[in-house]
Design an enzyme around this catalytic site. Structure first.
Site, PDB file in Angstrom:
ATOM      1  N   ASP A  17      24.617  25.170  15.409  1.00  0.00           N
ATOM      2  CA  ASP A  17      25.332  24.483  14.326  1.00  0.00           C
ATOM      3  C   ASP A  17      24.575  24.573  13.010  1.00  0.00           C
ATOM      4  O   ASP A  17      24.732  23.718  12.126  1.00  0.00           O
ATOM      5  CB  ASP A  17      25.562  23.004  14.692  1.00  0.00           C
ATOM      6  N   LYS A  68      37.359  23.088  19.356  1.00  0.00           N
ATOM      7  CA  LYS A  68      38.042  21.825  19.693  1.00  0.00           C
ATOM      8  C   LYS A  68      39.490  21.873  19.225  1.00  0.00           C
ATOM      9  O   LYS A  68      39.962  21.035  18.450  1.00  0.00           O
ATOM     10  CB  LYS A  68      37.299  20.621  19.105  1.00  0.00           C
ATOM     11  N   VAL A  69      40.179  22.879  19.743  1.00  0.00           N
ATOM     12  CA  VAL A  69      41.553  23.153  19.317  1.00  0.00           C
ATOM     13  C   VAL A  69      42.434  21.938  19.628  1.00  0.00           C
ATOM     14  O   VAL A  69      42.405  21.417  20.755  1.00  0.00           O
ATOM     15  CB  VAL A  69      42.078  24.414  20.044  1.00  0.00           C
ATOM     16  N   ALA A  70      43.193  21.497  18.624  1.00  0.00           N
ATOM     17  CA  ALA A  70      44.016  20.283  18.803  1.00  0.00           C
ATOM     18  C   ALA A  70      45.253  20.345  17.911  1.00  0.00           C
ATOM     19  O   ALA A  70      45.540  19.416  17.165  1.00  0.00           O
ATOM     20  CB  ALA A  70      43.194  19.032  18.493  1.00  0.00           C
ATOM     21  N   PRO A 169      27.312  17.908  26.512  1.00  0.00           N
ATOM     22  CA  PRO A 169      26.526  17.727  25.288  1.00  0.00           C
ATOM     23  C   PRO A 169      26.022  16.294  25.151  1.00  0.00           C
ATOM     24  O   PRO A 169      26.503  15.388  25.834  1.00  0.00           O
ATOM     25  CB  PRO A 169      27.545  18.029  24.192  1.00  0.00           C
ATOM     26  N   ALA A 173      18.888  15.194  20.774  1.00  0.00           N
ATOM     27  CA  ALA A 173      19.193  14.593  19.463  1.00  0.00           C
ATOM     28  C   ALA A 173      20.150  13.401  19.564  1.00  0.00           C
ATOM     29  O   ALA A 173      20.054  12.451  18.795  1.00  0.00           O
ATOM     30  CB  ALA A 173      19.761  15.653  18.521  1.00  0.00           C
ATOM     31  N   ARG A 193      20.273  20.845  18.462  1.00  0.00           N
ATOM     32  CA  ARG A 193      19.099  20.481  17.657  1.00  0.00           C
ATOM     33  C   ARG A 193      17.821  20.368  18.469  1.00  0.00           C
ATOM     34  O   ARG A 193      16.738  20.691  17.964  1.00  0.00           O
ATOM     35  CB  ARG A 193      19.380  19.164  16.912  1.00  0.00           C
TER      36      ARG A 193
HETATM   37  O1  3DU Z   1      23.542  17.193  19.420  1.00  0.00           O
HETATM   38  P1  3DU Z   1      23.207  18.661  19.486  1.00  0.00           P
HETATM   39  O2  3DU Z   1      22.549  19.208  18.258  1.00  0.00           O
HETATM   40  O3  3DU Z   1      22.450  18.987  20.756  1.00  0.00           O
HETATM   41  O4  3DU Z   1      24.585  19.465  19.573  1.00  0.00           O
HETATM   42  C1  3DU Z   1      25.577  19.160  20.484  1.00  0.00           C
HETATM   43  C2  3DU Z   1      26.697  20.168  20.395  1.00  0.00           C
HETATM   44  O5  3DU Z   1      27.724  19.827  21.308  1.00  0.00           O
HETATM   45  C3  3DU Z   1      27.343  20.273  19.037  1.00  0.00           C
HETATM   46  O6  3DU Z   1      27.687  21.629  18.840  1.00  0.00           O
HETATM   47  C4  3DU Z   1      28.598  19.431  19.147  1.00  0.00           C
HETATM   48  O7  3DU Z   1      29.648  19.918  18.361  1.00  0.00           O
HETATM   49  C5  3DU Z   1      28.966  19.600  20.621  1.00  0.00           C
HETATM   50  N1  3DU Z   1      29.651  18.451  21.194  1.00  0.00           N
HETATM   51  C6  3DU Z   1      29.093  17.205  21.217  1.00  0.00           C
HETATM   52  O8  3DU Z   1      27.974  17.030  20.734  1.00  0.00           O
HETATM   53  C7  3DU Z   1      29.796  16.140  21.802  1.00  0.00           C
HETATM   54  C8  3DU Z   1      31.009  16.331  22.345  1.00  0.00           C
HETATM   55  O9  3DU Z   1      31.619  15.323  22.916  1.00  0.00           O
HETATM   56  C9  3DU Z   1      31.554  17.595  22.320  1.00  0.00           C
HETATM   57  C10 3DU Z   1      30.859  18.638  21.743  1.00  0.00           C
END
Ligand code: 3DU
Length: 213
Positions: A17, A68-70, A169, A173, A193
Site C-alpha cells: 500500500d 474490494k469490488v462493491a 489482515p 500495524a 506495514r
Molecule cells: O495493516 P497492514 O499495513 O498490514 O495492511 C493490511 C492490508 O489488508 C491492507 O492492504 C488493507 O487494505 C487490507 N485489509 C485490511 O486491512 C482489513 C480488511 O478487513 C480487509 C483488507
C-alpha cells in the site's frame, strides 16, 4: 473449480500500500522468497499505473488485486475483467453487496470475498452479516477475507466456509500478533506495514514466516 493457484509455504500474503513503484519493487525484491502471494490495492495502483499489476508478476507469486469490488453486477464484472486483463490472479470482492454481484465476478475471475473486516467500525455493519456472506462465498469464491484482529470470528467463519481459503489482515500495524489468525484457522496472514515499514523488511518477512509456519 480449477485447481487453486495460491499455495501455502510461508503463510504470508504481502500487502503493498505504498505510493511508489520503486518502493513496491524494492520490497518485493527483498521479501518475495518469504511470502506466498502479493496483494496490491488502490493506493499503489492509483499512485502509479494499473500496469503495476502485471509488473509485479516478475516475482513469480500469485497477484491478488484488493479492489474490494462493491458495485452492481454489470460494473463489478467489468472491474474484475479489467483486473484479470492487467495480470491479476485473484480479485477481492465485497460480499455485503449480495450474491448476484459475487456470482457475476466469479464468472470472470478467481475471487476472494470479504466476509468481515478487521477495523473497529466493521462491528457497526458487516460483522452482523459475516456468516451469511460466508455462505455466499462458499458457493462462488476460492476463499474469504476474515479479521486477524478477532480470532474468535475466524474460528466461527472457518466452520461456515469448510475448506475455503481464509486470508486474514490486521496483523502487526492493526494490533493482531503474528500467528493469532493462523492458530484460529486462517491459511494466510496478510501483512503490509509490518513488513514494508520494518527497519529490515527482509528480516521481518523471514522471521514472520518462520513464526507462522
Ligand atoms: O495493516 P497492514 O499495513 O498490514 O495492511 C493490511 C492490508 O489488508 C491492507 O492492504 C488493507 O487494505 C487490507 N485489509 C485490511 O486491512 C482489513 C480488511 O478487513 C480487509 C483488507
Amino acid at each position: 473449480m480449477a485447481s487453486k493457484i495460491l499455495k501455502r509455504e510461508n503463510g504470508i500474503i504481502l500487502a503493498l500500500d505504498m505510493e511508489t513503484r520503486e518502493k513496491a519493487l524494492e520490497i518485493c525484491r527483498e521479501t518475495s522468497d518469504f511470502v506466498d502471494a502479493i496483494k496490491v490495492g488502490y493506493p499503489l495502483i492509483l499512485n502509479t499505473d494499473p500496469a503495476i499489476i502485471g509488473e509485479l508478476k516478475q516475482f513469480k507469486k500469485p497477484i491478488i488485486t484488493d479492489l474490494k469490488v462493491a458495485d452492481i453486477p454489470f460494473v463489478s464484472k467489468r472491474i474484475c475483467e479489467a483486473a484479470v486483463k492487467s495480470g491479476a490472479d485473484y480479485v477481492i470482492v465485497h460480499g455485503f453487496v449480495g450474491s448476484d454481484v459475487v456470482k457475476a465476478c466469479s464468472g470472470v475471475a478467481r475471487i476472494f470475498v470479504v466476509a468481515e473486516m478487521s477495523h473497529a467500525g466493521a462491528e457497526e455493519f458487516i460483522t452482523k452479516d459475516a456468516l451469511m456472506i460466508a455462505d455466499i462465498a462458499r458457493e462462488y469464491a476460492e476463499g474469504i477475507v476474515a479479521p486477524a484482529t478477532r480470532p474468535q470470528r475466524i474460528k466461527e467463519l472457518r466452520k461456515a466456509v469448510g475448506d475455503l481459503i481464509i486470508i486474514s489482515p490486521g496483523v502487526k500495524a492493526q494490533g493482531a500478533n503474528i500467528g493469532d489468525a493462523t492458530m484460529a484457522g486462517a491459511d494466510f496472514e496478510i501483512i503490509g506495514r509490518g513488513i514494508y515499514e520494518a527497519t529490515n523488511p527482509k528480516k521481518a518477512a523471514e522471521e514472520f514466516s518462520k513464526r507462522i509456519r
